[in-house]
Enzyme design. Structure first.
Site, PDB file in Angstrom:
ATOM      1  N   CYS A  88       5.437   7.892   9.468  1.00 43.64           N
ATOM      2  CA  CYS A  88       5.691   6.774  10.382  1.00 43.64           C
ATOM      3  C   CYS A  88       5.605   5.456   9.642  1.00 43.64           C
ATOM      4  O   CYS A  88       6.057   4.428  10.135  1.00 43.64           O
ATOM      5  CB  CYS A  88       4.690   6.790  11.520  1.00 43.64           C
ATOM      6  SG  CYS A  88       3.019   6.600  10.925  1.00 43.64           S
ATOM      7  N   PHE A 115       4.218  16.216  14.346  1.00 48.88           N
ATOM      8  CA  PHE A 115       4.201  17.248  13.292  1.00 48.88           C
ATOM      9  C   PHE A 115       3.876  16.698  11.911  1.00 48.88           C
ATOM     10  O   PHE A 115       3.462  17.432  11.030  1.00 48.88           O
ATOM     11  CB  PHE A 115       5.565  17.974  13.250  1.00 48.88           C
ATOM     12  CG  PHE A 115       6.652  17.176  12.572  1.00 48.88           C
ATOM     13  CD1 PHE A 115       6.758  17.153  11.188  1.00 48.88           C
ATOM     14  CD2 PHE A 115       7.580  16.435  13.300  1.00 48.88           C
ATOM     15  CE1 PHE A 115       7.743  16.416  10.539  1.00 48.88           C
ATOM     16  CE2 PHE A 115       8.565  15.686  12.673  1.00 48.88           C
ATOM     17  CZ  PHE A 115       8.642  15.684  11.291  1.00 48.88           C
TER      18      PHE A 115
HETATM   19  P1  NAD Z   1       7.663  14.091  19.092  1.00 46.65           P
HETATM   20  O1  NAD Z   1       7.654  12.880  19.938  1.00 46.65           O
HETATM   21  O2  NAD Z   1       8.839  14.997  19.155  1.00 46.65           O
HETATM   22  O3  NAD Z   1       6.393  15.012  19.429  1.00 46.65           O
HETATM   23  C1  NAD Z   1       5.095  14.476  19.461  1.00 46.65           C
HETATM   24  C2  NAD Z   1       4.256  15.294  20.433  1.00 46.65           C
HETATM   25  O4  NAD Z   1       4.831  15.198  21.736  1.00 46.65           O
HETATM   26  C3  NAD Z   1       4.186  16.771  20.085  1.00 46.65           C
HETATM   27  O5  NAD Z   1       2.889  17.239  20.287  1.00 46.65           O
HETATM   28  C4  NAD Z   1       5.172  17.406  21.055  1.00 46.65           C
HETATM   29  O6  NAD Z   1       4.815  18.719  21.428  1.00 46.65           O
HETATM   30  C5  NAD Z   1       5.103  16.488  22.257  1.00 46.65           C
HETATM   31  N1  NAD Z   1       6.378  16.420  22.988  1.00 46.65           N
HETATM   32  C6  NAD Z   1       7.627  16.572  22.473  1.00 46.65           C
HETATM   33  N2  NAD Z   1       8.542  16.440  23.449  1.00 46.65           N
HETATM   34  C7  NAD Z   1       7.869  16.195  24.596  1.00 46.65           C
HETATM   35  C8  NAD Z   1       8.265  15.959  25.945  1.00 46.65           C
HETATM   36  N3  NAD Z   1       9.564  15.935  26.299  1.00 46.65           N
HETATM   37  N4  NAD Z   1       7.311  15.739  26.860  1.00 46.65           N
HETATM   38  C9  NAD Z   1       6.004  15.737  26.520  1.00 46.65           C
HETATM   39  N5  NAD Z   1       5.574  15.963  25.254  1.00 46.65           N
HETATM   40  C10 NAD Z   1       6.491  16.182  24.301  1.00 46.65           C
HETATM   41  O7  NAD Z   1       7.398  13.602  17.585  1.00 46.65           O
HETATM   42  P2  NAD Z   1       7.429  14.472  16.252  1.00 46.65           P
HETATM   43  O8  NAD Z   1       8.847  14.811  15.947  1.00 46.65           O
HETATM   44  O9  NAD Z   1       6.431  15.551  16.295  1.00 46.65           O
HETATM   45  O10 NAD Z   1       6.882  13.395  15.195  1.00 46.65           O
HETATM   46  C11 NAD Z   1       7.695  12.441  14.585  1.00 46.65           C
HETATM   47  C12 NAD Z   1       7.656  11.111  15.307  1.00 46.65           C
HETATM   48  O11 NAD Z   1       6.317  10.629  15.382  1.00 46.65           O
HETATM   49  C13 NAD Z   1       8.431  10.026  14.593  1.00 46.65           C
HETATM   50  O12 NAD Z   1       9.137   9.278  15.546  1.00 46.65           O
HETATM   51  C14 NAD Z   1       7.351   9.184  13.928  1.00 46.65           C
HETATM   52  O13 NAD Z   1       7.706   7.841  13.675  1.00 46.65           O
HETATM   53  C15 NAD Z   1       6.273   9.271  14.943  1.00 46.65           C
HETATM   54  N6  NAD Z   1       4.961   8.970  14.370  1.00 46.65           N
HETATM   55  C16 NAD Z   1       4.406   7.744  14.661  1.00 46.65           C
HETATM   56  C17 NAD Z   1       3.188   7.396  14.120  1.00 46.65           C
HETATM   57  C18 NAD Z   1       2.573   6.061  14.418  1.00 46.65           C
HETATM   58  O14 NAD Z   1       1.464   5.814  13.990  1.00 46.65           O
HETATM   59  N7  NAD Z   1       3.232   5.184  15.156  1.00 46.65           N
HETATM   60  C19 NAD Z   1       2.501   8.299  13.278  1.00 46.65           C
HETATM   61  C20 NAD Z   1       3.080   9.539  13.020  1.00 46.65           C
HETATM   62  C21 NAD Z   1       4.323   9.852  13.576  1.00 46.65           C
END
Ligand code: NAD
Length: 505
Positions: free
Chosen positions: A289, A157
């Site tokens: 992130c 998100f």
């Molecule tokens: P999230 O893991 O909750 O969701 C990411 C994606 O996965 C979304 O599209 C969501 O719909 C999907 N998803 C969620 N639960 C799922 C499940 N059980 N099974 C399959 N798919 C699922 O992450 P978020 O809350 O949207 O984003 C924040 C996180 O992303 C933080 O941990 C942040 O550090 C990380 N992030 C990392 C980077 C990087 O470059 N390493 C960049 C941006 C964000």
């Protein structure tokens, strides 16, 4: 609680084969404006049938797109670049409406994504192979890289434009077709980006957008026609994506969460470091992130640094992302705001020193928004929950270390290893840090080593599962596979092949 609206919020469509589509699934979720708490849209949660329709469109579009010369693909990307630039403010408004970050921050993130499109316009050069003549007598060898087919992207998100733009411009430039599943919390920006790509001349079916939660993701991960998956999100889901893709024989890169440390040495310019750390810790309400969420203050840097951080953090202007001179917007959802606030409770309960408490922050005229003020902890110990877990909110924790060696050991023992920074005036200390730190991205007097399109982006350990980082040349490698061709044009007198291992010479 999300605030109900009088009118039924419109449903975000899917984007399949160059057109808006309604989902066949009856499941859906709310999309909220975090600054007001209002439900602004409904987002469909796709089922396997919806996913199959998108993958089918991408599969059908693949042969034509693969056979489009890279130079022509690049020209479409050039037009796309112009369109994104022309619509930057519109995209920033959509980001702010659904995510909450400030408008200038949102526009900056669009710019970062745009730079990946610029990188991808170089694809005729980036996909060039190698050629060696006379690897044996009258035998030449060349290598080439070819696209994979249908690729999928699943994004978080916190960067509704930038993270999707890390992926599909490179994949598509390489000749693949793509299915993007953006975060269900911020679905609208990806839709607009897809429409603009069509306007730039992208053939129908090359880029498709679907929405949803776990069932939609699972349908992508297990679909036999999806050849590669790029994921960015939290660590537990990244690990799951990596394992599931591996089980289904797919190429995968899964970027996870972070706990980014900044080390401040006693010789650092503390005003400069404080300025940098405030932006890195609290910008975008800590939902980056690459946010610095832990400061390791070395020796006598500690007390003056904490005093300066407190002074600056207490003056931050927290308000709606559309407001004037706002430093920090709301958290993305009510549930996330409450979770972050709960971490502050836990920090107090576990004995850390709460220097600044953002829990009771009120934003006038936005009482239903998901706001939280900046919190700052000192005297945090490695065993505390607020250090061990990714908070992803405006909470900065300060730990103390006696030496640079101690600080490096602490960071290298942390399961996350996305980014880190050191603040110092000593070239020797900076060089030691750069060499010994086991983290994927390092800043020297730079708090957030931001993604540069023509370099790659990615962490180590639990911050990335897979072998390649995103974008840059690593992205080109991820979205293509190599082929090596050995050629001989025998003359009439050529010897027939034997049964022994050919040595060519
Ligand atoms: P999230 O893991 O909750 O969701 C990411 C994606 O996965 C979304 O599209 C969501 O719909 C999907 N998803 C969620 N639960 C799922 C499940 N059980 N099974 C399959 N798919 C699922 O992450 P978020 O809350 O949207 O984003 C924040 C996180 O992303 C933080 O941990 C942040 O550090 C990380 N992030 C990392 C980077 C990087 O470059 N390493 C960049 C941006 C964000």
């Amino acid at each position: 609680m999300n605030k109900p609206t009088d009118m039924k919020a419109e449903s975000v469509p899917l984007w399949i084969n160059g057109r808006r589509h309604a989902a066949s699934s009856s499941r859906s979720g709310d999309v909220t404006n975090p600054a007001t708490g209002e439900i602004v849209r409904q987002v469909p949660f796709c089922n396997a049938e919806d996913i199959a329709a998108a993958v089918g469109a991408a599969k059908a579009a693949f042969p034509g797109w693969r056979d489009t010369p890279p130079l022509r693909r690049a020209r479409i990307l050039m037009r796309y670049r112009e369109l994104i630039e022309a619509h930057r403010d519109e995209l920033a408004k959509l980001i702010t409406e659904e995510h909450g970050k400030t408008l200038p921050d949102a526009a900056g993130s669009v710019q970062r994504g745009l730079e990946v499109v610029e990188f991808a316009t170089g694809i005729p050069h980036l996909m060039k192979g190698e050629y060696s003549e006379e690897v044996g007598t009258n035998v030449d060898t060349h290598s080439l890289r070819q696209p994979l087919g249908v690729c999928a992207g699943i994004t978080p998100f916190n960067f509704p434009a930038m993270v999707p733009l890390w992926m599909y411009p490179v994949a598509i430039a390489c000749g693949n077709t793509f299915v993007l599943k953006p975060s269900e919390k911020v679905p609208s920006t990806a839709m607009r980006l897809a429409e603009l790509f069509k306007e730039a001349g992208l053939p129908d079916g090359v880029l498709n957008v679907v929405h949803g939660d776990k069932p939609a993701v699972d349908a992508l991960l297990t679909h036999p026609d999806v050849k590669a998956v790029s994921f960015v999100g939290s660590t537990p889901i990244a690990r799951y994506i990596y394992e599931t893709c591996a089980k289904h024989g797919k190429r995968v890169q899964a970027l996870g969460g972070a706990k980014n440390h900044a080390v401040v040495l006693p010789d650092a310019d503390l005003d400069f470091a404080t300025d940098a750390l405030i932006g890195a810790a609290y910008g975008s309400a800590g939902e980056r992130c690459m946010a610095i969420s832990a400061v390791v203050a070395v020796a006598e840097a500690g007390d003056p640094l904490v005093a300066k951080l407190k002074e600056r953090a207490s003056k931050l202007n927290v308000g709606p992302g559309t407001g004037k001179d706002v430093d920090m917007g709301p958290l993305v959802t009510c549930a996330h705001r409450d979770k972050v606030s709960g971490y502050v409770d836990k920090g107090v309960a576990e004995g850390a020193k709460l220097v600044l408490d953002g829990r009771n922050h009120k934003t006038p005229a936005h009482e239903d928004g998901f706001f939280l003020g900046a919190s700052l902890f000192d005297q945090v110990k490695p065993e505390m929950t607020i250090y061990k877990e990714e908070i992803f909110g405006p909470v900065l924790v300060v730990l103390r270390a006696k030496t640079l060696d101690e600080a490096i050991a602490l960071i290298n023992a942390n399961p996350y290893a996305n980014g880190t920074a050191v603040f110092t005036r000593s070239g020797g200390a900076a060089r030691k840090f750069e060499r010994e730190i086991e983290v994927g991205m390092v800043g020297i007097n730079v708090p957030i080593p931001v993604p540069i399109a023509f370099f790659s982006f990615g962490g180590w350990r639990n911050s990335l599962f897979g072998d390649t980082h995103v974008h840059g040349m690593e992205g080109v490698r991820f979205y293509t596979r190599g082929k090596v061709v050995t050629t001989r044009w025998p003359d009439a007198n050529a010897l027939p092949s034997g049964f022994n291992m050919p040595t060519l010479g």
